[in-house]
Design a protein around this motif. Sequence first.
Motif, PDB file in Angstrom:
ATOM      1  N   PHE A 150     -12.269  19.111 -11.438  1.00 43.36           N
ATOM      2  CA  PHE A 150     -13.799  19.255 -11.288  1.00 43.36           C
ATOM      3  C   PHE A 150     -14.276  20.181 -10.243  1.00 43.36           C
ATOM      4  CE2 PHE A 150     -12.884  15.591 -14.183  1.00 43.36           C
ATOM      5  CZ  PHE A 150     -13.602  16.021 -15.302  1.00 43.36           C
ATOM      6  N   CYS A 151     -13.620  21.195  -9.995  1.00 42.56           N
ATOM      7  CA  CYS A 151     -14.604  22.227  -8.884  1.00 42.56           C
ATOM      8  C   CYS A 151     -15.747  22.429  -9.465  1.00 42.56           C
ATOM      9  CB  CYS A 151     -13.642  23.509  -8.935  1.00 42.56           C
ATOM     10  SG  CYS A 151     -11.901  22.904  -8.286  1.00 42.56           S
ATOM     11  N   HIS A 225      -2.811  24.369  -6.435  1.00 37.80           N
ATOM     12  CA  HIS A 225      -4.267  24.203  -5.760  1.00 37.80           C
ATOM     13  C   HIS A 225      -3.956  24.129  -4.180  1.00 37.80           C
ATOM     14  CE1 HIS A 225      -7.906  22.630  -4.408  1.00 37.80           C
ATOM     15  NE2 HIS A 225      -8.344  22.691  -5.766  1.00 37.80           N
TER      16      HIS A 225
END
Length: 430
Positions: A150-151, A225
């Motif tokens: 959920f960036c 990431h």
Amino acid sequence: MNEYDTELVRSLLKSSGFTFTTDKETADVVLLNTCAIRENAHTKVYGHLARLHPLKRQRNLVVGVLGCMAQNLKQDLIEAKSIVDVLVGPDGYRRLPELITHAIESQEQSLARKEVAVDLSEYETYDDILPDRPDGLNGWIAVMRGCDNFCTFCVVPYTRGRERSRDPEGILREAEHLAAHGYKQITLLGQNVNSYRAENWDFARLITAVADVPGIERVRFTSPHPKDFPPTLLDAVADHPKICKHIHLPLQSGNDRILTMMDRTYTRNEYLQLVDDIRRRRSDIVLTTDIICGFCTETEDEFLDTVRVVDEVGYHMGYVFKYSPRKNTIAGRKYPDDIPDEVKTDRLNRLVDRLKAISLQHNLDTVGQTVPVLVEGDAKKSSAQWMGKTDGGITVVWEKDAAPLQPGTLVPITVTRVTATTLFGHPVAP
Ligand code: SAM
Ligand code: SF4
């Protein structure tokens, strides 16, 4: 990931008896597999739909929109005037044969029915479906689907749902199948590959097992990431001869306030520390990145922090995007998209120029060196030239008449001249 999903869809439809044509003038069904990551992806699909309008008026054509845009824009795409008959999100592909068949029947009976499958699943990984791949050298394998991060700028968690990993057995079976069919390179895909988990398997163990499959020459992966890049994965990249010495490490921004607003959960210093760890482990690992410029409230000074990180890391290549507000996302709801488009464009151009200058310098440093290149096929500009890639993913071009070769072979090429994007050279005389 979308190309991979198209291969899954082709496989599902072919096993239900559908056949494929690339000619939309004669097709009974036209499917558009869509992306929702930026507004220009949407714009392209609306353009395709507008071009299908006349065909739809002439005959019983079934039009389907698949993928992330279908998931994100559901209602807008199936409103009464829309020419879309079938709408299927990334977790609904198994229902596609049935929905297309219903849509064909509805057309024959002049019913204005829409067929929709947009439920997200917590489990669907299409593990048992062998993608229908074009013959070639490089096979994609999705090792996981969805994303839990959920960036705040990103639509992926809303369009592709919760993160789920595939069983390692299915992935390895697919890798062996690729090797048996002459594929030499595998790219493992996931929105955040380093959070891959399956019982006692993590991504480092998985990529090592794939790289150990006999016949596979190179294994790549995208994207990890930066918040949780484990030392075991760095060891695998550094030490395994078949895992490419290339890490795509999305930065997004080099400014801490913006990184916090994006909810990337790392700081500029933590990112630079990771780069330092990578460089100290193996200085020849090629680093590439993704950057968003003009994110909500980004000042000129904050943008310059990103330029400073670009200079400090010295990426071999980077993708730069203008921030595009997305429906449903946290930033789309909470923050103003207040950077004028011309400022975004100016920042994008300055970053692209900087990245190009750095790539050119890296490439100039290779002049006179001999690098191993995997031959991929004809060069884009001339079938009299071969095109291949270095281990770090840099494109190499050379004259075909220099030596008889086959795609899929590894050849040593001596670099004689370069541009920012390409190395030119000749094979080493045997
Ligand atoms: N999972 C990857 C990561 O964490 O970096 C990114 C995957 S995303 C499909 C690919 C890239 O698109 C991102 O790295 C980001 O730079 C860009 N992107 C995503 N959302 C965007 C938006 N709303 N506007 C502009 N670029 C965006
Ligand atoms: Fe999107 Fe990547 Fe962030 Fe997931 S990790 S929300 S895919 S940018």
